[in-house]
Every structure is written in structure tokens, then in C-alpha cells.
Design a protein around this motif. Structure first.
Motif, mmCIF file in Angstrom:
data_model
loop_
_atom_site.group_PDB
_atom_site.id
_atom_site.type_symbol
_atom_site.label_atom_id
_atom_site.label_comp_id
_atom_site.label_asym_id
_atom_site.label_seq_id
_atom_site.Cartn_x
_atom_site.Cartn_y
_atom_site.Cartn_z
ATOM 1 N N GLU A 129 0.850 -1.195 0.000
ATOM 2 C CA GLU A 129 0.000 0.000 0.000
ATOM 3 C C GLU A 129 0.887 1.247 0.000
ATOM 4 O O GLU A 129 1.853 1.348 0.766
ATOM 5 C CB GLU A 129 -0.896 -0.005 1.242
ATOM 6 C CG GLU A 129 -1.960 1.053 1.256
ATOM 7 C CD GLU A 129 -3.094 0.787 0.278
ATOM 8 O OE1 GLU A 129 -4.023 1.597 0.223
ATOM 9 O OE2 GLU A 129 -3.051 -0.249 -0.436
ATOM 10 N N LEU A 131 2.681 4.661 0.749
ATOM 11 C CA LEU A 131 2.825 5.455 1.960
ATOM 12 C C LEU A 131 2.289 6.862 1.719
ATOM 13 O O LEU A 131 2.556 7.462 0.675
ATOM 14 C CB LEU A 131 4.296 5.543 2.379
ATOM 15 C CG LEU A 131 4.905 4.295 2.995
ATOM 16 C CD1 LEU A 131 6.378 4.543 3.313
ATOM 17 C CD2 LEU A 131 4.166 3.880 4.258
ATOM 18 N N TYR A 157 2.509 -1.636 8.043
ATOM 19 C CA TYR A 157 2.338 -0.294 7.458
ATOM 20 C C TYR A 157 2.767 0.773 8.457
ATOM 21 O O TYR A 157 3.395 1.778 8.082
ATOM 22 C CB TYR A 157 0.886 -0.088 7.031
ATOM 23 C CG TYR A 157 0.683 1.150 6.183
ATOM 24 C CD1 TYR A 157 0.844 1.096 4.804
ATOM 25 C CD2 TYR A 157 0.335 2.370 6.755
ATOM 26 C CE1 TYR A 157 0.664 2.226 4.013
ATOM 27 C CE2 TYR A 157 0.157 3.507 5.973
ATOM 28 C CZ TYR A 157 0.325 3.429 4.610
ATOM 29 O OH TYR A 157 0.164 4.554 3.835
ATOM 30 N N ARG A 160 6.486 1.066 8.367
ATOM 31 C CA ARG A 160 6.936 1.787 7.173
ATOM 32 C C ARG A 160 6.716 3.288 7.319
ATOM 33 O O ARG A 160 7.574 4.093 6.947
ATOM 34 C CB ARG A 160 6.206 1.259 5.939
ATOM 35 C CG ARG A 160 6.571 -0.166 5.529
ATOM 36 C CD ARG A 160 5.639 -0.677 4.445
ATOM 37 N NE ARG A 160 5.669 0.175 3.266
ATOM 38 C CZ ARG A 160 4.639 0.329 2.423
ATOM 39 N NH1 ARG A 160 3.483 -0.284 2.659
ATOM 40 N NH2 ARG A 160 4.758 1.119 1.375
ATOM 41 N N LEU A 161 5.560 3.668 7.858
ATOM 42 C CA LEU A 161 5.289 5.086 8.073
ATOM 43 C C LEU A 161 6.297 5.684 9.045
ATOM 44 O O LEU A 161 6.827 6.779 8.818
ATOM 45 C CB LEU A 161 3.873 5.275 8.620
ATOM 46 C CG LEU A 161 2.736 5.459 7.634
ATOM 47 C CD1 LEU A 161 1.429 5.653 8.386
ATOM 48 C CD2 LEU A 161 2.976 6.643 6.699
ATOM 49 N N SER A 164 9.538 6.372 7.584
ATOM 50 C CA SER A 164 9.537 7.524 6.670
ATOM 51 C C SER A 164 9.471 8.849 7.424
ATOM 52 O O SER A 164 9.485 9.916 6.801
ATOM 53 C CB SER A 164 8.354 7.429 5.700
ATOM 54 O OG SER A 164 7.122 7.730 6.350
#
Length: 241
Positions: A129, A131, A157, A160-161, A164
Motif C-alpha cells: 500500500e 505510503l 504499514y 513503514r510510516l 519515513s
């Protein structure tokens, strides 16, 4: 042809904030998203909770054109962007609360300039999905017994967020499933606190997980069903956006 809209359930005349509830759906379907579908009914108690947390805000229910996500068309995302773009000028801040497919949709539009907070409940966040640099507090909550959407994919997820640079609060809801009925009072409290701005502090720690507090009134799916019935009897649609 139907058009996406917001059904207002709470509408103070001077409200500048909007808490927008975004319902779930299914992977593929272009059937109409009827008002009495379970996925929409499940969101009604969260309107009561949002009103308690932010009594001066408007509270609305998103009404998608279709039941389904529908592959690359991502119809719920397109619908949500349409309604956000056409909100009246007096609405200057929107908090998004989405369940399941709605959780995926609120994540996808979390960088909209009006959005100031995203709460995704048991979101459907498949691998790969995209980001999105979401605005405001970002909170994900997922039941450990969910077999419809994946708590592991939600955690992935969130990692990953965080990597970032986007802080995320990740909550584990022990022993509840995708319907969120067994621990309905606890989910309601989470929505209330999110609307009030007192929810869990987002973190950049890749593996940090909070536990949603377990109230003495939980572990009763019937109570969750009664919450829906009470909310449906207490609230009514008072307008549309």
C-alpha cells in the motif's frame, strides 16, 4: 447515478471542525452502499462517541457510491476526496475515522489539506500500500482476533510510516475481531478520545505497540449490538454535505 455525500448526524450551526466517519465495504462491488448495511450501521455508535469528545464539532457519516474498493479505481478514495474538496468554507479542520475499507480510504487521503488527524480501526492495508504523509495525529487500532483484515499488515504499514518519519500510535485490541462488537465500549472510548484530541501519542519507535485499555463493560457482543441500536434511535440525519 449516485453521488458521494456526507450525512450529518450532529451539526452545530457554528461548527468549524468535522469528525467524518468512513464506513467499510468489500473488495469489489458496484452495488449501492445502502444505509442499513452492517458496515454503515457499525459506525453509528462512533458518532455518539465523537459528539461526546468534541461537542462543538459537526459529525458526519460518509456515504460512498459503491460497496466496493474496486481495484485500481479505489472508488472510496475518489469519493472521499470529492466530499473533502467541496466542504463549505466554514469547515477548516477534519478528523477522519475509518473502519476496514474505510480505514484504508482515510489513510489514502490523510495528506488532504483539511485533514488534521486519522484514526484507522481494523484497517485493510494490504502489502505494498502506498505510503501517505498523513497530517495530524495518526492512530491505528486492530483487534488481535481479526480474521478479515490483518493486524500484522497494519503493524507493517505503521513501521513503514515510522521509518519515513511519520509518527504513528499503534494499538492492539486484545481478543476482539473485525466487527469490534465484543469490546464496543473500548472502541467507543478510543473514538471519543481521538475526537477530543487526547488519544495516544504517536511514536517513531518501529516496534512500539500500546494496548487499548480493557473496561469492565467489555467482552459482550450483545452490548455492541445494543450500542448500534441506541445510536440509531438517538441520532438522526439532520443534513447533508
Amino acid at each position: 447515478m449516485t453521488f458521494p455525500r456526507i450525512d450529518l448526524l450532529v451539526a452545530p450551526p457554528d461548527a468549524t471542525d468535522l469528525v467524518l466517519l468512513v464506513h467499510g465495504g468489500q473488495e469489489s462491488s458496484r452495488e449501492a452502499a445502502g444505509a442499513w448495511r452492517a458496515a454503515i450501521l457499525r459506525m453509528w455508535p462512533f458518532a455518539v462517541a465523537a459528539r461526546a469528545g468534541a461537542p462543538g464539532a459537526a459529525v458526519g457519516m460518509m456515504r460512498d457510491r459503491y460497496r466496493g474498493w474496486n481495484g485500481p479505481d479505489a472508488d472510496p478514495v475518489a469519493d472521499l476526496r470529492v466530499v473533502l474538496d467541496r466542504l463549505p468554507a466554514r469547515i477548516t479542520r477534519v478528523q477522519l475515522v475509518g473502519h476496514s475499507m474505510g480505514g484504508r480510504a482515510v489513510v489514502a487521503v490523510g495528506n488532504h489539506p483539511l485533514v488534521d488527524g486519522v484514526l484507522a480501526l481494523a484497517p485493510w492495508l494490504p502489502g505494498g500500500e502506498p505510503l501517505v504523509p498523513m497530517r495530524g495525529p495518526v492512530v491505528f487500532a486492530h483487534g488481535t482476533a481479526d480474521r478479515i483484515t490483518s493486524p500484522a499488515q497494519t503493524a507493517a504499514y505503521a513501521r513503514r510510516l515510522r521509518a519515513s518519519g511519520v509518527p504513528v500510535a499503534l494499538l492492539s485490541v486484545a481478543d476482539d475481531d473485525h466487527t469490534m462488537l465484543r469490546r464496543s465500549p473500548d472502541w467507543n472510548a478510543l473514538v471519543r478520545d481521538f475526537a477530543a484530541g487526547t488519544t495516544y501519542k504517536p511514536s517513531l519507535d518501529p516496534d512500539h505497540v500500546d494496548q487499548l485499555p480493557h473496561s469492565k463493560h467489555a467482552n459482550n457482543p450483545l452490548r455492541g449490538v445494543l450500542d448500534i441500536a441506541r445510536a440509531r434511535l438517538t441520532l438522526r440525519i439532520v443534513g447533508q454535505l
